[in-house]
Design a protein around this motif. Structure first.
Motif, short mmCIF file in Angstrom:
data_model
loop_
_atom_site.label_atom_id
_atom_site.label_comp_id
_atom_site.label_asym_id
_atom_site.label_seq_id
_atom_site.Cartn_x
_atom_site.Cartn_y
_atom_site.Cartn_z
N GLU A 228 0.97 -1.28 -0.05
CA GLU A 228 -0.26 -0.18 0.30
C GLU A 228 0.59 1.24 -0.35
OE1 GLU A 228 -3.59 -0.10 1.22
OE2 GLU A 228 -4.26 -1.73 1.77
N LEU A 243 -5.18 -1.71 -6.17
CA LEU A 243 -6.43 -1.53 -5.37
C LEU A 243 -7.45 -2.95 -5.97
CD1 LEU A 243 -6.36 1.48 -3.65
CD2 LEU A 243 -5.23 0.31 -2.54
N LEU A 248 -9.50 -4.72 -2.74
CA LEU A 248 -10.18 -3.16 -2.02
C LEU A 248 -10.72 -2.42 -2.68
CD1 LEU A 248 -6.37 -3.12 -0.16
CD2 LEU A 248 -8.01 -4.24 0.99
N LYS A 249 -11.26 -2.02 -1.99
CA LYS A 249 -12.71 -0.33 -2.87
C LYS A 249 -11.53 0.44 -3.00
CE LYS A 249 -16.53 -3.08 -2.39
NZ LYS A 249 -17.97 -2.94 -1.79
N ARG A 255 -9.19 3.75 5.10
CA ARG A 255 -9.70 3.32 5.68
C ARG A 255 -9.38 3.87 7.06
NH1 ARG A 255 -7.49 0.38 2.14
NH2 ARG A 255 -6.08 -1.56 3.49
#
Length: 350
Positions: A228, A243, A248-249, A255
């Motif tokens: 990340e 992502l 992952l959104k 987050r």
């Protein structure tokens, strides 16, 4: 609003900092020395700011922000994090603890094995001992001054008894009056806390860590720090693709901010017009008068009343002028509890 990041050496604390901020602060192996605090002001992602900006076309838009601090600590294998290095974290509104949950032969763990639950306990023990020392010294002084009957002493005694058992206090241990009375001590073990498990390709079992955080009422979430961090350096369009590949959104910072707001019990309200659209953070349950003080202290002191409308309603009406014609804008007094998503105009006189 300030969030301080701490962790044991080689937990990937600075990697997490970079993944949250998009910066490229140097990640270095632990050498027993000191390094500088890494700082970054991070904008709080909020689509409502964008929608209001589209409506008003202001000269500037300002998101609410969080000051993220990557705080270096002095570590001893036997004693844990040394109290002298925890002073910087006492200024933070929330403590973010990074625990290592990845294996990497090139980066050996300072305690030889990867055990996130053990590492978290070691950090908590350090915070407990640091607060214990502060309480003990204060109680000794109050005793010398003949103030053992004071309310402060009895409250400190309650804290002392729990800390002496090696127990973590938690953010709900003290009531609001006690927190206000003892605010000058900035106790670490009553601060809101978020636990980040720094995972990677060589991940480890998190079940014991999940049990521990759950038993302490702490928020836990995982970030694959190295991956990340790399993604955070990319342009937003490219970030989405990578992502998605990770399932992952949204990026780590989004987050994290959600967890932070939940942990600190925060909401956002807005001011909007042709000059500026701006988001402001305030604790849930705050009065509109207190919220006005976030904008300017004079507004809180000279508060008269507030014009209030929910942001979606304002968009639907096409602006304040039409909203007032339709009677959608309310006049609220100082006791009104500001709601998440309120757009306000403060009337005041100083």
């Amino acid at each position: 609003m300030e969030a301080g990041i701490i962790g044991l050496p080689l937990a990937g604390k600075t990697t997490i900092f970079n993944s949250l901020t998009g910066l490229t602060a140097a990640t270095v192996s632990y050498s027993g020395g000191k390094k500088q605090v890494n700082l970054s002001e991070v904008a709080v992602p909020d689509e409502r700011v964008e929608k209001l900006t589209e409506l008003f076309h202001p000269k500037r838009k300002i998101h609410a922000s969080v000051l993220v601090k990557d705080i270096p600590v002095q570590f001893d294998e036997q004693k844990g994090i040394l109290p002298a290095s925890l002073g910087e974290i006492r200024n933070a509104d929330a403590v973010t603890v990074v625990v290592r949950a990845f294996s990497d032969k090139a980066v050996p763990h300072p305690l030889n094995t990867v055990d996130p639950a053990r590492d978290l306990q070691k950090i908590l023990d350090s915070l407990i001992f640091s607060d214990y020392e502060v309480v003990e010294k204060r109680m000794e002084r109050l005793t010398r001054e003949g103030k053992k009957g004071d309310r402060e002493y009895h409250t400190l005694q309650k804290i002392y008894e729990k800390l002496s058992e090696g127990k973590f206090l938690g953010s709900g241990f003290l009531n609001p009056d006690e927190i206000k009375m003892l605010s000058g001590f900035r106790f670490l073990t009553v601060k809101p806390m978020i636990i980040i498990a720094n995972t990677g390709e060589g991940g480890t079992d998190l079940s014991r860590l999940e049990e521990k955080t759950s038993s302490l009422g702490l928020n836990l979430f995982s970030i694959s720090g190295k991956s990340e961090m790399d993604i955070s350096q990319l342009e937003p369009v490219d970030q989405k693709e990578f992502l998605a590949d990770m399932g992952l959104k949204e990026p780590a910072v989004n987050r994290f901010i959600k967890y932070l707001y939940k942990t600190l019990n925060l909401i956002s309200f807005f001011t909007a017009g042709e000059d500026e659209v701006r988001a402001w953070s305030v604790e849930r349950g705050s009065s509109i008068q207190k919220a006005a003080g976030k904008i300017h202290s004079d507004m809180e002191k000279g508060f008269i009343r507030a014009e209030v409308i929910e942001w979606k309603e304002l968009l639907k009406m096409g602006g304040f002028s039409q909203a007032k014609k339709e009677g959608a804008v309310r006049l609220e007094g100082k006791a009104y509890t500001v709601q998440d998503g309120d757009v306000v105009v403060i009337r005041f006189n100083v």
